[in-house]
Design a protein around this motif. Structure first.
Motif, mmCIF file in Angstrom:
data_model
loop_
_atom_site.group_PDB
_atom_site.id
_atom_site.type_symbol
_atom_site.label_atom_id
_atom_site.label_comp_id
_atom_site.label_asym_id
_atom_site.label_seq_id
_atom_site.Cartn_x
_atom_site.Cartn_y
_atom_site.Cartn_z
ATOM 1 N N ASP A 86 25.881 58.892 79.056
ATOM 2 C CA ASP A 86 26.001 59.285 80.461
ATOM 3 C C ASP A 86 24.717 59.878 81.038
ATOM 4 O O ASP A 86 24.647 60.141 82.240
ATOM 5 N N ASP A 87 23.717 60.124 80.185
ATOM 6 C CA ASP A 87 22.464 60.699 80.662
ATOM 7 C C ASP A 87 21.717 59.658 81.488
ATOM 8 O O ASP A 87 21.423 58.561 81.003
ATOM 9 N N PHE A 88 21.396 60.005 82.738
ATOM 10 C CA PHE A 88 20.750 59.043 83.623
ATOM 11 C C PHE A 88 19.226 59.032 83.473
ATOM 12 O O PHE A 88 18.567 58.095 83.921
ATOM 13 N N ALA A 89 18.669 60.040 82.813
ATOM 14 C CA ALA A 89 17.210 60.130 82.688
ATOM 15 C C ALA A 89 16.589 58.891 82.047
ATOM 16 O O ALA A 89 15.561 58.395 82.532
ATOM 17 N N ASP A 96 22.493 59.038 90.501
ATOM 18 C CA ASP A 96 23.055 58.406 89.308
ATOM 19 C C ASP A 96 23.621 57.054 89.743
ATOM 20 O O ASP A 96 23.488 56.665 90.902
ATOM 21 N N ALA A 97 24.238 56.341 88.810
ATOM 22 C CA ALA A 97 24.677 54.977 89.103
ATOM 23 C C ALA A 97 25.789 54.932 90.147
ATOM 24 O O ALA A 97 26.024 53.887 90.756
ATOM 25 N N ARG A 98 26.467 56.064 90.344
ATOM 26 C CA ARG A 98 27.573 56.112 91.314
ATOM 27 C C ARG A 98 27.234 57.008 92.501
ATOM 28 O O ARG A 98 28.109 57.624 93.112
ATOM 29 N N ARG A 99 25.954 57.056 92.822
ATOM 30 C CA ARG A 99 25.477 57.942 93.895
ATOM 31 C C ARG A 99 26.164 57.649 95.227
ATOM 32 O O ARG A 99 26.474 58.549 95.996
ATOM 33 N N TRP A 100 26.388 56.355 95.517
ATOM 34 C CA TRP A 100 27.010 55.979 96.790
ATOM 35 C C TRP A 100 28.412 55.422 96.575
ATOM 36 O O TRP A 100 28.713 54.827 95.528
ATOM 37 N N SER A 101 29.255 55.635 97.580
ATOM 38 C CA SER A 101 30.639 55.136 97.531
ATOM 39 C C SER A 101 30.964 54.502 98.882
ATOM 40 O O SER A 101 30.092 54.407 99.760
ATOM 41 N N ILE A 102 32.207 54.095 99.051
ATOM 42 C CA ILE A 102 32.573 53.504 100.350
ATOM 43 C C ILE A 102 32.482 54.527 101.481
ATOM 44 O O ILE A 102 32.539 54.152 102.650
ATOM 45 N N GLU A 103 32.303 55.796 101.143
ATOM 46 C CA GLU A 103 32.133 56.821 102.175
ATOM 47 C C GLU A 103 30.756 56.742 102.835
ATOM 48 O O GLU A 103 30.632 57.000 104.028
ATOM 49 N N ASP A 104 29.714 56.433 102.053
ATOM 50 C CA ASP A 104 28.357 56.570 102.592
ATOM 51 C C ASP A 104 27.432 55.387 102.309
ATOM 52 O O ASP A 104 26.254 55.428 102.665
ATOM 53 N N ALA A 105 27.940 54.316 101.693
ATOM 54 C CA ALA A 105 27.072 53.177 101.384
ATOM 55 C C ALA A 105 26.613 52.445 102.650
ATOM 56 O O ALA A 105 25.499 51.901 102.687
ATOM 57 N N VAL A 106 27.433 52.424 103.704
ATOM 58 C CA VAL A 106 27.026 51.750 104.941
ATOM 59 C C VAL A 106 25.852 52.500 105.576
ATOM 60 O O VAL A 106 24.887 51.888 106.067
ATOM 61 N N GLU A 107 25.917 53.813 105.531
ATOM 62 C CA GLU A 107 24.816 54.642 106.056
ATOM 63 C C GLU A 107 23.516 54.326 105.301
ATOM 64 O O GLU A 107 22.450 54.179 105.902
ATOM 65 N N GLN A 108 23.614 54.199 103.971
ATOM 66 C CA GLN A 108 22.454 53.836 103.171
ATOM 67 C C GLN A 108 21.969 52.430 103.536
ATOM 68 O O GLN A 108 20.764 52.175 103.647
ATOM 69 N N ALA A 109 22.905 51.495 103.749
ATOM 70 C CA ALA A 109 22.533 50.117 104.092
ATOM 71 C C ALA A 109 21.737 50.071 105.394
ATOM 72 O O ALA A 109 20.807 49.255 105.529
ATOM 73 N N VAL A 166 29.901 52.264 94.909
ATOM 74 C CA VAL A 166 29.375 51.003 95.430
ATOM 75 C C VAL A 166 28.035 50.680 94.756
ATOM 76 O O VAL A 166 27.196 51.563 94.568
ATOM 77 N N ALA A 167 27.848 49.409 94.393
ATOM 78 C CA ALA A 167 26.550 48.928 93.911
ATOM 79 C C ALA A 167 25.619 48.873 95.121
ATOM 80 O O ALA A 167 25.815 48.041 96.013
ATOM 81 N N THR A 168 24.638 49.779 95.159
ATOM 82 C CA THR A 168 23.927 50.031 96.409
ATOM 83 C C THR A 168 22.420 49.833 96.297
ATOM 84 O O THR A 168 21.752 50.505 95.495
ATOM 85 N N PRO A 169 21.846 48.931 97.103
ATOM 86 C CA PRO A 169 20.394 48.824 97.182
ATOM 87 C C PRO A 169 19.762 50.144 97.607
ATOM 88 O O PRO A 169 20.329 50.881 98.432
ATOM 89 N N MET A 170 18.602 50.428 97.028
ATOM 90 C CA MET A 170 17.912 51.678 97.318
ATOM 91 C C MET A 170 16.414 51.437 97.327
ATOM 92 O O MET A 170 15.920 50.448 96.783
ATOM 93 N N ALA A 171 15.691 52.342 97.952
ATOM 94 C CA ALA A 171 14.234 52.285 97.944
ATOM 95 C C ALA A 171 13.718 52.892 96.646
ATOM 96 O O ALA A 171 14.363 53.778 96.062
ATOM 97 N N TRP A 172 12.549 52.432 96.202
ATOM 98 C CA TRP A 172 11.987 52.978 94.968
ATOM 99 C C TRP A 172 11.745 54.477 95.087
ATOM 100 O O TRP A 172 11.883 55.219 94.112
ATOM 101 N N ALA A 173 11.410 54.959 96.284
ATOM 102 C CA ALA A 173 11.152 56.397 96.471
ATOM 103 C C ALA A 173 12.407 57.221 96.186
ATOM 104 O O ALA A 173 12.311 58.396 95.788
ATOM 105 N N GLN A 174 13.584 56.611 96.360
ATOM 106 C CA GLN A 174 14.830 57.347 96.131
ATOM 107 C C GLN A 174 15.109 57.580 94.648
ATOM 108 O O GLN A 174 16.002 58.345 94.292
ATOM 109 N N LEU A 175 14.328 56.939 93.781
ATOM 110 C CA LEU A 175 14.469 57.160 92.348
ATOM 111 C C LEU A 175 14.143 58.604 91.980
ATOM 112 O O LEU A 175 14.587 59.113 90.952
ATOM 113 N N ASP A 176 13.385 59.278 92.836
ATOM 114 C CA ASP A 176 13.001 60.677 92.576
ATOM 115 C C ASP A 176 14.099 61.666 92.941
ATOM 116 O O ASP A 176 13.975 62.855 92.632
ATOM 117 N N ASP A 177 15.145 61.192 93.610
ATOM 118 C CA ASP A 177 16.244 62.080 94.020
ATOM 119 C C ASP A 177 16.919 62.669 92.781
ATOM 120 O O ASP A 177 17.472 61.929 91.962
#
Length: 308
Positions: free
Chosen positions: A146-149, A268-281, A253-264
Motif C-alpha cells: 500500500d506504500d505509494f512512495a 495516491d492511486a485513489r486520489r480522485w473519485s466521482i466527486e471531484d474527477a470532473v473538476e480535475q478533467a 476514478v482512473a484520472t489523468p494528471m499533470a506530472w507536476a501533481q506527482l509532488d502532491d
C-alpha cells in the motif's frame, strides 16, 4: 423515487432510460459515502466531453456489477443483442470466430452503459480499422503493497528515461493501486513490436534498480519490488480507460494528471473519485501530450545506444 422506478436522462440528441436509479452500487462502508446508479450516470454524463476522445473507435471490455461493489463481477466483451441499435459495435476476429465489442462514441452510449451497471470501461490500445497497430503504449506501475512512495519514484525514473528517448508521456492514477504512464505512438508498429520495446524500457529500469523494480509476471517472483507491467501492450489486451470509475468503495476514478501533481503529498492511486474527477478533467492535464504519436524507430536506436 421507488427502487424500481425509471429515470429519463437526456444525453446529446438521445433520451436514455435509467432503470432502478436508486440502486446502491457503491456501499458506504466505514468512512466512505455511498453512491447509486444515478450518481454513476450523472458522473459519466458530466465527464463525457473529456472521456469520449479516449474511447472513440476503440473496442471495449466492460466490467459490470449488477449488484454493485461486493456483488458478482462480469467481464463483458460481446455486445448483448438487447443493446439499442444506436450503440456502436465492431466485429473483432478471434481464434475460432469473432467478438462483437461495444464501442463508445457518444454520451448516450456512456449513459446506457452506466444503466447496465458497467462501472469500469477497459479500452483497447488500438482503434477500429487498425486493430493490429496500437497508437498507445502503457506502463502499469503496480506496487507490492500500500506504500505509494515506490510508485511515485518509479514514475519519475520512467519519465526521465522516456525523456532521454525523446518520447512524450502522460500520467494517470489507476483508481486502484498504482499509476499508468501512457505514451502516444504513431500506429506504424504492431503489438508485438510495441510490447518488445516497452519490455526493453522496463528492463532498463530494472537493470538500474534491481532491488526496487521487477518485470516478473508471477507474484511469487516479485518479493517487495514494484512490478513494471507492460502486458497491456498486446492484441486484444485492454487498459482501464481515462476517467473510468473503478469497482472499489468510494467510487475512485482512473484520472489523468499533470506530472507536476506527482509532488502532491496527498497523492495516491485513489486520489480522485466521482466527486471531484470532473473538476480535475477541466484542468486538461494531458493537453498537447497525446496529440502526435511518435515513431518508435528513433527511440529504439536511442535505447539500444543507452543499453550499450
Amino acid at each position: 423515487m421507488s427502487a424500481d422506478a425509471a429515470r429519463t436522462v437526456r444525453a446529446g440528441r438521445r433520451t436514455v432510460e435509467v432503470h432502478r436509479p436508486d440502486k446502491v452500487l457503491f456501499p458506504g462502508g466505514r468512512a466512505g459515502k455511498e453512491y447509486t446508479k444515478s450518481d454513476l450516470v450523472d458522473y459519466y454524463r458530466a465527464v463525457a466531453p473529456f472521456m469520449l476522445p479516449h474511447l472513440r473507435g476503440r473496442p471495449l471490455m466492460l466490467e459490470r456489477l449488477p449488484d454493485g461493489v461486493g456483488g458478482p463481477t462480469f467481464m463483458q466483451k460481446n455486445t448483448p443483442e438487447s443493446y439499442p441499435d444506436w450503440v456502436e459495435r465492431v466485429e473483432v476476429p478471434k481464434e475460432g470466430g469473432t467478438v462483437c465489442h461495444t464501442v463508445c462514441g457518444d454520451t448516450a452510449t456512456l449513459v446506457h452503459l452506466a444503466d447496465q451497471a458497467c462501472v469500469t470501461l477497459h479500452r483497447w490500445l488500438s482503434r477500429v480499422g487498425r486493430l493490429e497497430r496500437p497508437d498507445r503504449m502503457v506502463f502499469d506501475l503496480d506496487p507490492s503493497g500500500d506504500d505509494f512512495a515506490p510508485v511515485r519514484e518509479a514514475a519519475v525514473l520512467l519519465a526521465e528515461l522516456l525523456d532521454e528517448l525523446k518520447l512524450p508521456s502522460a500520467l494517470m492514477t489507476t483508481g486502484s493501486r498504482g499509476l499508468h504512464v501512457v505514451v502516444p505512438v504513431n500506429g506504424h508498429d504492431d503489438f508485438d513490436e510495441v510490447r518488445a520495446f516497452a519490455r526493453d524500457v522496463a528492463d532498463t529500469l530494472v537493470e538500474a534498480h534491481p532491488e526496487k523494480f521487477t518485470t516478473a509476471a508471477r507474484k511469487k517472483d516479485r518479493g517487495d519490488r514494484l512490478y513494471l507491467d507492460i502486458q497491456r501492450n498486446g492484441y486484444a489486451q485492454t487498459a482501464v480507460a481515462p476517467y473510468t470509475v473503478r469497482a472499489k468503495p468510494g467510487a475512485p476514478v482512473a484520472t489523468p494528471m499533470a506530472w507536476a501533481q506527482l509532488d502532491d503529498p496527498g497523492l495516491d492511486a485513489r486520489r480522485w473519485s466521482i466527486e471531484d474527477a470532473v473538476e480535475q478533467a477541466r484542468t486538461q492535464p494531458w493537453a498537447g501530450v497525446l496529440t502526435k504519436g511518435r515513431a518508435l524507430g528513433p527511440a529504439r536506436r536511442r535505447l539500444d545506444a543507452l543499453r550499450g
